[in-house]
Design an enzyme around this catalytic site. Structure first.
Site, PDB file in Angstrom:
ATOM      1  N   ASN A  10      15.293 -28.623  29.669  1.00 47.26           N
ATOM      2  CA  ASN A  10      14.925 -27.352  29.044  1.00 47.26           C
ATOM      3  C   ASN A  10      14.381 -26.413  30.124  1.00 47.26           C
ATOM      4  O   ASN A  10      13.225 -26.512  30.512  1.00 47.26           O
ATOM      5  CB  ASN A  10      13.871 -27.612  27.958  1.00 47.26           C
ATOM      6  CG  ASN A  10      13.400 -26.338  27.293  1.00 47.26           C
ATOM      7  OD1 ASN A  10      13.958 -25.259  27.526  1.00 47.26           O
ATOM      8  ND2 ASN A  10      12.373 -26.444  26.461  1.00 47.26           N
ATOM      9  N   GLU A  19       6.817 -24.252  21.402  1.00 51.97           N
ATOM     10  CA  GLU A  19       6.566 -22.897  21.926  1.00 51.97           C
ATOM     11  C   GLU A  19       7.144 -21.845  20.979  1.00 51.97           C
ATOM     12  O   GLU A  19       6.560 -20.778  20.799  1.00 51.97           O
ATOM     13  CB  GLU A  19       7.165 -22.758  23.341  1.00 51.97           C
ATOM     14  CG  GLU A  19       6.328 -23.517  24.355  1.00 51.97           C
ATOM     15  CD  GLU A  19       7.077 -23.897  25.620  1.00 51.97           C
ATOM     16  OE1 GLU A  19       8.209 -23.442  25.824  1.00 51.97           O
ATOM     17  OE2 GLU A  19       6.496 -24.672  26.418  1.00 51.97           O
ATOM     18  N   GLY A  59       3.603 -29.690  29.286  1.00 61.34           N
ATOM     19  CA  GLY A  59       3.178 -28.883  30.440  1.00 61.34           C
ATOM     20  C   GLY A  59       1.736 -29.086  30.866  1.00 61.34           C
ATOM     21  O   GLY A  59       1.207 -28.289  31.642  1.00 61.34           O
ATOM     22  N   HIS A  64      11.178 -26.063  18.887  1.00 57.95           N
ATOM     23  CA  HIS A  64      10.286 -26.353  20.017  1.00 57.95           C
ATOM     24  C   HIS A  64       8.911 -25.774  19.698  1.00 57.95           C
ATOM     25  O   HIS A  64       8.804 -24.696  19.104  1.00 57.95           O
ATOM     26  CB  HIS A  64      10.846 -25.736  21.306  1.00 57.95           C
ATOM     27  CG  HIS A  64      10.123 -26.221  22.526  1.00 57.95           C
ATOM     28  ND1 HIS A  64       8.890 -25.726  22.892  1.00 57.95           N
ATOM     29  CD2 HIS A  64      10.445 -27.169  23.445  1.00 57.95           C
ATOM     30  CE1 HIS A  64       8.495 -26.347  23.988  1.00 57.95           C
ATOM     31  NE2 HIS A  64       9.415 -27.230  24.347  1.00 57.95           N
ATOM     32  N   SER A  77       5.326 -33.718  29.597  1.00 57.75           N
ATOM     33  CA  SER A  77       4.820 -34.131  30.918  1.00 57.75           C
ATOM     34  C   SER A  77       5.459 -35.410  31.464  1.00 57.75           C
ATOM     35  O   SER A  77       4.842 -36.107  32.270  1.00 57.75           O
ATOM     36  CB  SER A  77       3.289 -34.273  30.900  1.00 57.75           C
ATOM     37  OG  SER A  77       2.695 -33.013  30.713  1.00 57.75           O
ATOM     38  N   GLU A 126       7.645 -34.680  20.803  1.00 54.98           N
ATOM     39  CA  GLU A 126       6.927 -33.948  21.844  1.00 54.98           C
ATOM     40  C   GLU A 126       5.505 -33.656  21.373  1.00 54.98           C
ATOM     41  O   GLU A 126       5.279 -32.657  20.660  1.00 54.98           O
ATOM     42  CB  GLU A 126       7.625 -32.624  22.148  1.00 54.98           C
ATOM     43  CG  GLU A 126       9.025 -32.779  22.681  1.00 54.98           C
ATOM     44  CD  GLU A 126       9.378 -31.627  23.617  1.00 54.98           C
ATOM     45  OE1 GLU A 126       9.691 -31.904  24.776  1.00 54.98           O
ATOM     46  OE2 GLU A 126       9.309 -30.469  23.189  1.00 54.98           O
ATOM     47  N   GLY A 185      10.850 -30.470  30.609  1.00 57.21           N
ATOM     48  CA  GLY A 185      10.611 -29.046  30.836  1.00 57.21           C
ATOM     49  C   GLY A 185      10.370 -28.784  32.310  1.00 57.21           C
ATOM     50  O   GLY A 185      11.306 -28.542  33.083  1.00 57.21           O
ATOM     51  N   GLY A 186       9.124 -28.880  32.740  1.00 57.89           N
ATOM     52  CA  GLY A 186       8.735 -28.562  34.124  1.00 57.89           C
ATOM     53  C   GLY A 186       9.614 -29.214  35.179  1.00 57.89           C
ATOM     54  O   GLY A 186      10.112 -28.550  36.098  1.00 57.89           O
ATOM     55  N   LYS A 246      13.745 -23.374  29.860  1.00 58.39           N
ATOM     56  CA  LYS A 246      12.909 -22.323  29.237  1.00 58.39           C
ATOM     57  C   LYS A 246      13.313 -20.956  29.800  1.00 58.39           C
ATOM     58  O   LYS A 246      14.473 -20.741  30.125  1.00 58.39           O
ATOM     59  CB  LYS A 246      11.422 -22.622  29.437  1.00 58.39           C
ATOM     60  CG  LYS A 246      11.057 -24.042  28.993  1.00 58.39           C
ATOM     61  CD  LYS A 246       9.594 -24.273  28.871  1.00 58.39           C
ATOM     62  CE  LYS A 246       9.345 -25.728  28.512  1.00 58.39           C
ATOM     63  NZ  LYS A 246       7.961 -26.059  28.252  1.00 58.39           N
TER      64      LYS A 246
HETATM   65  C1  PEP Z   1       9.053 -29.213  26.868  1.00 57.62           C
HETATM   66  O1  PEP Z   1       8.579 -28.075  26.896  1.00 57.62           O
HETATM   67  O2  PEP Z   1       9.919 -29.534  26.034  1.00 57.62           O
HETATM   68  C2  PEP Z   1       8.575 -30.177  27.847  1.00 57.62           C
HETATM   69  C3  PEP Z   1       8.832 -31.451  27.668  1.00 57.62           C
HETATM   70  O3  PEP Z   1       7.872 -29.645  28.893  1.00 57.62           O
HETATM   71  P1  PEP Z   1       7.178 -30.461  30.071  1.00 57.62           P
HETATM   72  O4  PEP Z   1       8.144 -31.509  30.538  1.00 57.62           O
HETATM   73  O5  PEP Z   1       6.917 -29.419  31.124  1.00 57.62           O
HETATM   74  O6  PEP Z   1       5.931 -31.041  29.515  1.00 57.62           O
END
Ligand code: PEP
Length: 233
Positions: A6, A87, A163, A85, A194, A157, A215-216, A8
């Site tokens: 992702n 967010e 994050g 998601h 994370s 999640e 994500g990150g 983003k």
């Molecule tokens: C996400 O936003 O779906 C996610 C898993 O982010 P991160 O890996 O940065 O925690």
């Protein structure tokens, strides 16, 4: 293993083109799904990496300025779409009902929804994670047939883990994934929040995980490479 990336709202066009070239060179056994910013979907050519979107409109094609419909995503080769998601639930105030509408429109176009569910920190602290997740699942999958339910992917999640560098224990993750699989026995369940190159050796001990939503680390290809290496070896 399914690995959904992702991106983003990151990268300029030039940065994305460079990223995409490098990503194509990462040869792994995992089933990679790239979810770029929706604007860049047309820049991704056919490859062995699955193409995903980060969002879809709750409406079909028509007079809905600024929206991108499931039919349009399909016409661009999109095979997966992240829905619900945290967010989007938080910043766009996306409701369970809208998530359900999106899931239905995607399935109609044979796009696989990757439905995100997860609890807030306070809900975990008061031991309400099971009821929160059961409700999110029920609402997102409302009116779907058994066959349709088999097609979706669920991403667990925990909102407080996204994050933040915080992560539930393996036991906590396993309990939630088993709970989801109890509701949806034939459904693939990903973990997201994370997950990175430092904790994947611990996470991979959880046998019920079918993959990860990243994500990150999806933005940092050297780290992603190490993550995949450790996941697979
Ligand atoms: C996400 O936003 O779906 C996610 C898993 O982010 P991160 O890996 O940065 O925690």
């Amino acid at each position: 293993m399914i690995i959904a990336l992702n991106n983003k709202s990151n990268f300029t066009k030039e940065e994305f083109l460079e990223y995409k070239e490098k990503l194509n060179k990462i040869q792994k056994n995992a089933n990679l799904i790239l979810c770029p910013t929706n604007l860049y979907i047309g820049l991704v050519e056919q490859s062995n990496i699955g193409l995903g979107a980060q969002n879809v409109s709750k409406t079909s094609c028509g007079a809905y300025t600024g929206e991108i419909s499931a039919t349009q995503l399909k016409s661009m080769g999109v095979k997966y779409c992240i829905v619900g998601h945290s967010e989007r639930r938080k910043y766009q105030h996306e409701t369970d009902e809208e998530i359900n509408q999106k899931v239905k429109l995607l399935l109609k176009e044979e796009i696989i929804p990757i439905i995100c569910v997860g609890e807030e920190k306070e809900e975990r602290e008061t031991n309400r994670q099971n009821e929160v997740i059961a409700k999110e699942l029920e609402e997102a999958l409302k009116d779907l047939t058994i066959e349709e339910k088999k097609k979706v992917i669920i991403a667990y999640e925990p909102i407080w883990a996204i994050g933040t560098g915080l992560i539930p224990t393996n036991e906590e993750i396993e309990k939630i994934i088993n709970l989801i699989k109890c509701h949806l026995p034939n459904t693939k369940v990903l973990y997201g929040g994370s997950a990175n190159e430092n904790n994947i050796e611990e996470l991979r001990k959880i046998s019920v995980i079918d993959g990860y939503l990243l994500g990150g680390i999806s933005l940092k290809l050297e780290k992603l490479d190490i993550f995949l290496e450790k996941l697979e070896n």
